[in-house]
Design a protein around this motif. Structure first.
Motif, mmCIF file in Angstrom:
data_model
loop_
_atom_site.group_PDB
_atom_site.id
_atom_site.type_symbol
_atom_site.label_atom_id
_atom_site.label_comp_id
_atom_site.label_asym_id
_atom_site.label_seq_id
_atom_site.Cartn_x
_atom_site.Cartn_y
_atom_site.Cartn_z
ATOM 1 N N ALA A 114 53.737 40.668 46.401
ATOM 2 C CA ALA A 114 53.330 42.034 46.742
ATOM 3 C C ALA A 114 51.806 42.158 46.735
ATOM 4 O O ALA A 114 51.224 42.882 47.546
ATOM 5 C CB ALA A 114 53.940 43.024 45.752
ATOM 6 N N ILE A 115 51.157 41.436 45.824
ATOM 7 C CA ILE A 115 49.684 41.432 45.790
ATOM 8 C C ILE A 115 49.141 40.738 47.032
ATOM 9 O O ILE A 115 48.147 41.188 47.622
ATOM 10 C CB ILE A 115 49.184 40.731 44.510
ATOM 11 N N VAL A 116 49.801 39.659 47.437
ATOM 12 C CA VAL A 116 49.414 38.965 48.670
ATOM 13 C C VAL A 116 49.509 39.917 49.857
ATOM 14 O O VAL A 116 48.611 39.958 50.711
ATOM 15 C CB VAL A 116 50.315 37.722 48.907
ATOM 16 N N ILE A 124 43.954 46.199 49.146
ATOM 17 C CA ILE A 124 43.038 45.732 48.108
ATOM 18 C C ILE A 124 42.207 44.612 48.717
ATOM 19 O O ILE A 124 42.578 44.041 49.754
ATOM 20 C CB ILE A 124 43.789 45.222 46.861
ATOM 21 N N ALA A 125 41.084 44.312 48.098
ATOM 22 C CA ALA A 125 40.201 43.263 48.620
ATOM 23 C C ALA A 125 40.039 42.175 47.573
ATOM 24 O O ALA A 125 39.427 42.397 46.518
ATOM 25 C CB ALA A 125 38.849 43.855 49.001
ATOM 26 N N LEU A 126 40.625 41.012 47.845
ATOM 27 C CA LEU A 126 40.490 39.867 46.952
ATOM 28 C C LEU A 126 39.551 38.847 47.575
ATOM 29 O O LEU A 126 39.521 38.684 48.799
ATOM 30 C CB LEU A 126 41.855 39.207 46.706
ATOM 31 N N LYS A 127 38.792 38.169 46.733
ATOM 32 C CA LYS A 127 37.979 37.072 47.233
ATOM 33 C C LYS A 127 38.898 35.975 47.750
ATOM 34 O O LYS A 127 40.009 35.811 47.241
ATOM 35 C CB LYS A 127 37.094 36.534 46.115
#
Length: 245
Positions: A114-116, A124-127
């Motif tokens: 779900a985070i992916v 959301i913004a992930l590095k």
């Protein structure tokens, strides 16, 4: 002409298909089958040098993967509930432990997945390196869930095989007659068939997360075929369950 149209639209197969499509699991399995076929076919086209034609299939694969992640947003809680229920029941210890392990593994997989999804739709913004770690963790949980499921199938199948032998050795007086013996054996055999069916699905699915985390190096063609086969097998099982009601 209208009669022919009515026969097609009102055909029992169409009605059964609509019943399957009315379930989230049914739609997910159909999307998954198309997704993994697209993965295989894109690989095939690229291997033959048709890179431009492969683009549309890769795009379809990517969009379906994202859509399926959205469909599964509520499923982690479902697997957590199943794990808690398994912990509260009594039964064969090895089967109980592997059931809990399987459900916890799928809970972890779908939670990280779900985070992916949230990152892929830019909620959301992930590095990039963090996103890669999250994806790898999701696949590790997926692999763990499958391994627990395989172990569960082995233990359960062995128990059911032993039960069939014991029932066949009982006298008619002990079991309540030949008809009762036959019914009991049929019930156990049906459970054993279902266990073997899931075992086959798990054995084929195993290589997808194992490759994703780098334990093996199967190409997209092989993984696409494996994923397509297991999707069809799971869809057949769900189809029978839905239309048996």
């Amino acid at each position: 002409m209208s009669s022919l149209a009515s026969q097609v639209i009102l055909h029992p197969t169409v009605a059964e298909t609509l019943k399957v499509l009315n379930t989230t699991l049914g739609r997910d399995k159909i999307y998954r089958a198309v997704q993994y076929f697209s993965r295989f076919f894109a690989w095939y086209l690229i291997s033959k040098g048709y890179k431009l034609e492969a683009t549309r299939w890769n795009a379809l694969k990517g969009h379906l993967a994202t859509a399926r992640k959205l469909l599964r947003l509520g499923k982690p809680l479902e697997h957590l509930q199943l794990a808690l229920r398994a912990a509260q029941t009594t039964g064969e210890v090895r089967e109980q432990v592997t059931t809990i392990g399987r459900q916890v593994g799928y809970f972890g997989y779908l939670t990280y997945d779900a985070i992916v999804w949230a990152n892929s739709v830019r909620f959301i913004a992930l590095k990039p390196d963090t996103a890669a770690k999250v994806n790898k963790t999701a696949n590790r949980f997926w692999l763990a869930g499958i391994l627990f499921s395989i172990a569960h199938a082995v233990f359960k199948s062995a128990r059911l095989t032993q039960e069939v032998k014991e029932v066949r050795l009982l006298s008619e007086k002990d079991i309540g007659g030949e008809n009762a013996r036959y019914a009991r054996v049929r019930t156990i055999e049906a459970l054993r068939t279902g266990t073997r069916h899931q075992f086959l699905i798990d054995i084929l699915d195993l290589w997808i997360p194992a490759t994703n985390i780098g334990l093996f190096n199967f190409n997209d063609g092989v993984l696409g075929i494996f994923g397509f086969i297991t999707s069809v097998l799971a869809l057949q099982k769900h189809w029978s369950a839905v239309n048996a009601k």
